[in-house]
Design an enzyme around this catalytic site. Structure first.
Site, PDB file in Angstrom:
ATOM      1  N   HIS A  24       0.818  -1.215   0.000  1.00 27.73           N
ATOM      2  CA  HIS A  24       0.000   0.000   0.000  1.00 27.73           C
ATOM      3  C   HIS A  24       0.851   1.263   0.000  1.00 27.73           C
ATOM      4  O   HIS A  24       0.353   2.344  -0.301  1.00 27.73           O
ATOM      5  CB  HIS A  24      -0.978  -0.003   1.178  1.00 27.73           C
ATOM      6  N   ASP A  80       0.407  -7.640   1.270  1.00 26.10           N
ATOM      7  CA  ASP A  80       0.785  -6.248   1.510  1.00 26.10           C
ATOM      8  C   ASP A  80       2.303  -6.059   1.551  1.00 26.10           C
ATOM      9  O   ASP A  80       2.828  -5.374   2.430  1.00 26.10           O
ATOM     10  CB  ASP A  80       0.150  -5.739   2.810  1.00 26.10           C
ATOM     11  N   SER A 106       4.882   2.020   8.191  1.00 26.75           N
ATOM     12  CA  SER A 106       4.572   0.935   7.261  1.00 26.75           C
ATOM     13  C   SER A 106       5.770   0.594   6.390  1.00 26.75           C
ATOM     14  O   SER A 106       6.400   1.475   5.806  1.00 26.75           O
ATOM     15  CB  SER A 106       3.401   1.329   6.360  1.00 26.75           C
TER      16      SER A 106
END
Length: 587
Positions: A168, A199, A277
């Protein structure tokens, strides 16, 4: 994001254990390999990168700033004499002395003063900052894209001149740049592979200078509960590297928000904020045990972060190395029911020593549909017995859902499934495949498909499309029939799509049809509509006097063929639409 919303009753809040985004609402006692659809609860699991646009008022989105808490949590604050890592592994941390106090270090004399704080963690230099410019498709107006925005997140260098980050973090990317710790140079990166389900994304940099003086991160084994973990990255709050520490508090099959899948995940109590992230999570031996990727935001929860563990990471890497591209995580392709009730087991002919789960439905597109049947009892997968609650042994004192065994396999690999059918035990050698959803969770970077005739805009339903039309809480506002298909419908063939009239661009030819919005197209001139490409082909080649579209709710649309095709050109010009058909449908 949505322009129009259809309101209906709000759902009551669900307990925290069920509040993860992208989790299907299943019947009690029922689990599904397809139970990963994007059904959100009112409590949110948020993806914690900073892929938020700069300067876009009204949407509450802001480019991430990043923080530097201390140089590292392993050498935390003046009030802490030693860190957990220093106690367990003196090779990770050298020494520090604060105000004359002696700190732990590897065979060295205490060093006085803050100016002599020394920290040696080679893996820290392998953590990079990821800068990405995104240009997302406009799913409501599929012939154009939205305004570009920039984001920053984290990543880390692994062997083979590669960098890992979150999928993402680079979704819909137009440019990706990386910056090393302590460097003032941003290097252009190339995206090698994006794994939407897990992911994870893999990048590389062509500039040799980027790889100089950096040792790649090494992966460690799956941690145990209460093992110390340290999350390193570039989260919101500052510009330099930041470190937070905690412990592994839970390990189970988790809902991956971005991928709308369920895979093995770690829950930790270290802070994971926007920008973290893609950053690595290290154990006390400075080995990477996971990638930070999401956190739970709920009024009753604090410090709940989630990490992608090494088995999932290694599956992604080895999948890419085997095939030269990411092929995905396979599924078994069945919906199943627990067999915990003794009467149910007796009625299905199970012996007292037999355990397993009952097949409710089978995906028509899955290879398993050729050999398995509804009401079969799955006794084992690849020689590992399945319990009546659908779990298998994991580690000492732990059990985990048997979908973990499936996710460890690779696409097109075979697996031996033992089932009980009519009191007879059968074994099947099944080739595993990825999941074909009727309403896909992603379009994998491709622009959305569309077709326009006489102002009627036809497109396919995807989860991003539902978000675009009805906002983040689309599960509350989207039409019930679309939601029902999203949660329960199965594709009958590989190329089946759910085609809808997205909107009607008002013109004289479509008077009276203006209010048709997001309504499924069932047939054209009496022929069923299988997908958008077949619909466009039938309309373009139609020589009948009228075009008749059969819609759900028993609606029909009738247009004169010649007039409709002539009016289309004027409508395209009025709305500055370059083409009546998307490029992928022209092939």
């Amino acid at each position: 994001m949505g322009d129009q919303k259809r309101k209906r009753g709000r759902k009551p809040k669900q307990p925290a254990a069920e509040t993860m985004d992208s989790q299907r609402n299943s019947n009690p006692g029922t689990t599904s390999s397809a139970a990963m659809d994007d059904v959100f609860s009112l409590s949110k699991v948020e993806i914690d990168d900073s892929d938020l646009p700069k300067g876009r008022g009204g949407r509450g989105r802001k480019a991430a700033k990043h923080s530097e808490n201390a140089e590292t949590s392993l050498v935390a604050s003046p009030g802490r004499r030693t860190s957990r890592a220093a106690e367990n592994n003196s090779d990770c941390v050298l020494a520090m002395s604060v105000g004359g106090d002696v700190a732990m270090h590897s065979g060295m004399e205490p060093l006085p003063g803050w100016e002599n704080v020394v920290k040696v963690v080679p893996s820290m230099d392998a953590v990079v900052k990821v800068f990405c410019v995104h240009t997302e498709p406009n799913f409501s107006l599929p012939w154009q894209r939205k305004r570009q925005y920039s984001s920053s997140s984290s990543g880390f260098i692994i062997g083979g001149r590669r960098v890992l980050t979150n999928a993402h973090s680079v979704e819909h990317h137009t440019q990706v740049k990386l910056k090393k710790r302590g460097s003032d140079t941003k290097y252009l990166a190339t995206v090698l592979a994006i794994g939407t389900e897990c992911d994870i994304a893999m990048l590389t940099v062509n500039d040799d200078e980027f790889w100089e003086g950096v040792s790649p991160v090494e992966f460690g084994s799956l941690p145990a509960l209460q093992d110390a973990v340290t999350v390193v990255g570039y989260p919101i709050g500052g510009d330099t590297i930041s470190v937070t520490s905690g412990v592994v508090s839970r390990m189970e099959i988790l809902s991956y928000v971005h991928g709308s899948t369920e895979l093995l995940g770690l829950q930790i109590d270290a802070a994971i904020n926007s920008g973290n992230s893609g950053g690595p999570a290290f154990n006390d031996k400075c080995k990477c045990v996971g990638i930070a990727f999401q956190s739970l935001k709920h009024e009753d929860a604090e410090n709940i972060g989630y990490v992608i563990p090494t088995p999932v990471i290694m599956h992604f890497i080895q999948d890419y190395e085997r095939n030269g591209e990411y092929t995905g995580f396979p599924i078994l392709g069945v919906e199943w029911q627990k067999m915990e009730n003794p009467d149910l087991r007796m009625a299905t002919g199970m012996k007292p020593d037999q355990k397993g789960v009952r097949i409710r439905r089978i995906e028509p597109t899955a290879p398993e549909s050729q050999v398995l049947k509804p009401s079969d009892i799955i006794l084992s997968f690849d020689g590992i017995d399945i319990a009546n609650d659908g779990t298998v042994p994991f580690r000492h004192g732990e059990r985990i859902g048997f979908s973990y065994l499936v996710s460890q396999k690779y696409t097109k690999e075979n697996a031996v499934v033992k089932v009980l059918r009519n009191s007879e035990i059968l074994e099947f050698n099944i080739k595993l495949a990825t999941h074909k959803r009727l309403i896909p969770a992603h379009i994998k970077g491709r622009p959305p498909s569309y077709y326009i005739i006489a102002g009627f805009v036809f497109t396919t339903v995807t989860v991003p499309y539902l978000r675009s039309e009805y906002g983040k809480d689309y599960f509350l506002d989207a039409p019930v029939k679309l939601l029902n298909k999203h949660m329960h419908a199965m594709a009958q063939s590989e190329d089946e799509q759910l085609v809808v009239v997205s909107q009607v661009l008002v013109a004289d030819i479509n008077i009276g049809y203006e209010d048709i919005v997001n309504t499924q197209v069932l047939a054209f001139n009496g022929k069923p509509v299988k997908n958008l490409k077949s619909l466009a082909s039938m309309v373009e080649n139609c020589e009948d006097e009228f075009l008749q579209f059969d819609l759900e709710y028993q609606q029909i649309v009738v247009l004169q063929t010649k007039t409709a095709k002539t009016a289309t050109l004027d409508i395209l010009t009025t709305h500055c639409i370059p083409s009546a058909i998307s490029d992928d449908l022209k092939k």
